[in-house]
Design an enzyme around this catalytic site. Structure first.
Site, mmCIF file in Angstrom:
data_model
loop_
_atom_site.group_PDB
_atom_site.id
_atom_site.type_symbol
_atom_site.label_atom_id
_atom_site.label_comp_id
_atom_site.label_asym_id
_atom_site.label_seq_id
_atom_site.Cartn_x
_atom_site.Cartn_y
_atom_site.Cartn_z
ATOM 1 N N LYS A 10 0.855 -1.202 0.000
ATOM 2 C CA LYS A 10 0.000 0.000 0.000
ATOM 3 C C LYS A 10 0.881 1.238 0.000
ATOM 4 O O LYS A 10 2.060 1.189 0.391
ATOM 5 C CB LYS A 10 -0.924 0.020 1.220
ATOM 6 C CG LYS A 10 -0.228 0.034 2.597
ATOM 7 C CD LYS A 10 0.205 1.383 3.106
ATOM 8 C CE LYS A 10 1.009 1.289 4.389
ATOM 9 N NZ LYS A 10 1.657 2.515 4.827
ATOM 10 N N ASP A 136 -2.252 -1.677 9.570
ATOM 11 C CA ASP A 136 -2.743 -1.616 8.195
ATOM 12 C C ASP A 136 -3.492 -2.879 7.751
ATOM 13 O O ASP A 136 -3.911 -2.971 6.599
ATOM 14 C CB ASP A 136 -1.568 -1.371 7.223
ATOM 15 C CG ASP A 136 -0.900 -0.031 7.496
ATOM 16 O OD1 ASP A 136 -1.599 0.916 7.895
ATOM 17 O OD2 ASP A 136 0.328 0.064 7.315
#
Ligand code: C5P
Length: 285
Positions: A10, A136
């Site tokens: 990401k 995350d």
């Protein structure tokens, strides 16, 4: 029986640190998206709750300190199965880089075990179980461009993913400790990106405006302490990137380019200065 899962990295298009909470953690507001740089995980069953993690990456722990290991234990406990798991991890995402590789591996493990053992866990079930594993992981389970709040536990997928573009990643040879960044930065000196404006730009698919609104509250501390990271950012812009920002707590800096030829110029230009340079696409999810 073997199950394969892809675990994409990401980037934080926006990361705002709002305030320090009574529990010592920092309340965050972020916009995150996945990119086409992925680890690959292969899962197969083993007898008697045994957990074995195989990987060529010599830097990663293979015991309880590993996110994959923790995830398997959480799933074994939550679903009460007595099988063990053999995991083979092909690591392509740089480690401790601000790219969420460990969290994405954990999310892939939730998905992989769900399929391997037919657990019928819903996305919500997995998100709830994932919160202790890492900041995350909930975002990685959703796998969509999203507004992420709290400590990463509140994920609101946006209606659109970001406008398609090229991403050049440069990972400097530095290891930056996330706890150190959070404990040493000065809250009153932080730059605050306008997350709402960034979200609107993405929703309107306005690429130019989106590049103007990118920003990371954690960047100031790192750029100041490590001038070489500032140098990478400056070079990316000088080679023609549309925007360049540090991801997460760093030290990876990413540049966005709408045109492939520009992205190649930025990537090749940076290869003269750094070993670890990647040119990938955003993942349109
Ligand atoms: O999420 P991660 O485990 O990488 O965080 C490492 C450390 O960074 C935490 O133990 C905490 O000290 C700090 N942190 C924080 N606020 C957050 C995330 C991390 O203060 N939202």
């Amino acid at each position: 029986m073997e199950v394969i899962e892809k675990a994409p990295a990401k980037i934080n298009l926006g990361l705002d640190v709002l305030y320090k909470r009574p529990d010592g953690y920092h309340e965050l507001e972020m916009i995150m998206t996945s990119i086409d740089l992925s680890d690959r995980l292969t899962f197969s069953p083993l007898p008697n709750k045994k957990i074995i993690i195989q990987t060529d990456n010599g830097f990663l722990p293979r015991d309880k300190k590993n996110n994959i290991y923790q995830t398997i234990e959480i799933m074994q406990k939550a679903y009460g199965f007595s099988d063990g798991v053999l995991v083979h991890l092909t690591k392509n995402i740089p480690v401790a880089a601000g790219l969420g590789g460990g969290s994405s591996d954990a999310a892939a493990t939730f998905r992989g075990l769900n399929r391997l053992f037919g657990l019928n866990a819903t996305l919500n079930d997995m998100v709830k179980l994932s919160i202790p594993v890492g900041t995350d992981v909930p975002f990685c389970l959703y796998g969509k461009t999203a507004l992420v709040k709290g400590l990463g536990d509140i994920v609101q997928p946006l209606e659109h993913s970001i406008p398609q573009c090229w991403v050049v990643l440069v990972k400097p040879k530095l290891s930056i400790s996330t706890p150190k960044v959070f404990s040493r930065m000065r809250l009153e000196e932080l730059h605050h990106p306008n997350i709402r404006a960034l979200k609107t730009a993405i929703e309107q698919q306005d690429y130019q405006q989106m590049t103007k609104e990118l920003g990371n509250s954690l960047e100031g501390y790192t750029l100041n302490k490590y001038p070489s990271v500032q140098g990478i950012k400056d070079k990316m812009l000088a080679f023609g990137a549309d925007a360049a920002v540090m991801s997460g707590s760093g030290p990876t800096v990413f540049a966005l380019c709408q045109h492939y030829s520009r992205a190649v110029r930025v990537a090749n230009g940076l290869r003269g200065f750094c070993d670890e340079v990647y040119l990938v696409r955003t993942l349109n999810q």
